[in-house]
Design an enzyme around this catalytic site. Structure first.
Site, PDB file in Angstrom:
ATOM      1  N   HIS A 135       0.879  -1.389   0.091  1.00  0.00           N
ATOM      2  CA  HIS A 135       0.032   0.253   0.013  1.00  0.00           C
ATOM      3  C   HIS A 135       0.995   1.341   0.008  1.00  0.00           C
ATOM      4  CE1 HIS A 135       0.608  -0.613   4.304  1.00  0.00           C
ATOM      5  NE2 HIS A 135       0.209   0.726   4.522  1.00  0.00           N
TER       6      HIS A 135
ATOM      7  N   HIS B 269       1.582   4.080   1.943  1.00  0.00           N
ATOM      8  CA  HIS B 269       1.927   4.841   3.106  1.00  0.00           C
ATOM      9  C   HIS B 269       3.439   4.843   3.014  1.00  0.00           C
ATOM     10  CE1 HIS B 269      -1.863   4.190   5.553  1.00  0.00           C
ATOM     11  NE2 HIS B 269      -1.921   5.473   4.965  1.00  0.00           N
TER      12      HIS B 269
ATOM     13  N   HIS C 197       6.148   2.525   4.055  1.00  0.00           N
ATOM     14  CA  HIS C 197       6.126   1.198   3.243  1.00  0.00           C
ATOM     15  C   HIS C 197       6.787   1.488   1.857  1.00  0.00           C
ATOM     16  CE1 HIS C 197       3.593  -0.961   6.079  1.00  0.00           C
ATOM     17  NE2 HIS C 197       3.299   0.072   6.356  1.00  0.00           N
TER      18      HIS C 197
ATOM     19  N   ASP D 206      -0.450  -3.679   6.428  1.00  0.00           N
ATOM     20  CA  ASP D 206      -0.970  -3.140   7.423  1.00  0.00           C
ATOM     21  C   ASP D 206      -2.310  -3.598   7.499  1.00  0.00           C
ATOM     22  OD1 ASP D 206       1.442  -2.053   8.046  1.00  0.00           O
ATOM     23  OD2 ASP D 206       0.685   0.058   7.754  1.00  0.00           O
TER      24      ASP D 206
HETATM   25 FE    FE Z   1       2.505   1.053   8.280  1.00  0.00          FE
HETATM   26 ZN    ZN Z   2      -0.026   1.855   6.517  1.00  0.00          ZN
END
Ligand code: FE
Ligand code: ZN
Length: 256
Positions: free
Chosen positions: A57, A59, A62, A134
């Site tokens: 994802h 974010h 990451h 996550d």
């Molecule tokens: Fe995270």
């Molecule tokens: Zn995240």
């Protein structure tokens, strides 16, 4: 083709980045490189060369290492199609039901919206490994930043169907905080109590609690058990739909 060797690389304050290595082919993928230096150190320690970057994802914790690693090694970046506008320079974009062939190791793609709207989890059935980002944590799940309880419960329900011996490689070491919350609503669960002793022992020595097994998550992770009457009762939602129970458990943890 060898079995995938999976190396856990601690990064930032509490992130886990993973290296996936096949000794026969030299394939070495990194999952969710939120930071470059620990990845480079883990690679050079083993004499490995990066061949792929995988993202769950968008974010920053990451993906922040994507650009430098991609540039240095000239490797493809593989990630969620639904976050193409938020993850720069993806070469391969994955959606629900897709498979990705990591030089002979097949990853099955689950779209798991909830933490973010385009989050994916990657499941390597032959290696019994799920990279959960996550979405699913040991004894917890990600904060619901972008999705709805209905989306998030549907996402977790997909993962619940995986074999009990699937190893769950999640994005953070949040287990102690998750454990405290789980005990607060499910303290009579003998399997949770037994797991608590193991987790406390590991964390006392600063050792990772990851990976966990799907089987133990199904028995002890309250977020996966929103269809269990005992969890519904614990959050004052007896008889309610699992989505409503999930919403209550999630907000209970947010305010814990
Ligand atoms: Fe995270
Ligand atoms: Zn995240």
């Amino acid at each position: 083709m060898a079995a995938l060797e999976i190396v856990l690389v601690p990064a930032l304050s509490d992130n886990y980045v993973y290296l996936l290595h096949d000794a026969d082919t030299g394939t070495t993928a990194v999952v969710d490189p939120g930071e470059v230096a620990p990845v480079e150190a883990a690679l050079s320690e083993r004499g490995w060369t990066l061949t792929h970057i995988l993202n769950t994802h968008h974010h920053a914790d990451h993906i922040d290492g994507n650009e430098v690693l991609k540039e240095k090694y000239g490797v493809p970046l593989i990630g969620p199609k639904a976050e193409a506008n938020r993850i720069p320079d993806m070469d391969v974009m994955l959606s629900e039901g897709d498979t990705y062939d990591l030089n002979g190791h097949t990853a099955q793609v689950f779209e798991t919206p909830g933490h973010t709207t385009g989050h994916i989890c990657l499941y390597f059935a032959d290696d019994k490994a799920l990279f959960a980002g996550d979405t699913l944590f040991a004894l917890g799940c990600g904060r619901m930043f972008e999705g709805t309880p209905s989306q998030f419960w549907t996402s977790l329900s997909k993962l619940k169907g995986l074999p009990a011996d699937t190893r769950i490689y999640c994005g953070h070491e949040y287990t102690m905080s998750n454990l405290k919350f789980a005990l607060s609503i499910d303290g009579d669960n003998a399997k949770l109590q037994a797991r608590a002793r193991i987790i406390e022992g590991l964390r006392a020595e600063n050792l990772p609690t990851v990976p966990s097994l799907m089987g133990e998550e199904l028995e002890t992770n309250p977020f996966l058990r929103c269809d269990d009457p005992s969890i519904a009762a614990a959050v004052g939602k007896s008889g309610a739909d699992p989505v409503e129970v999930f919403a209550a458990v999630r907000s209970g943890k947010d305010n814990f």
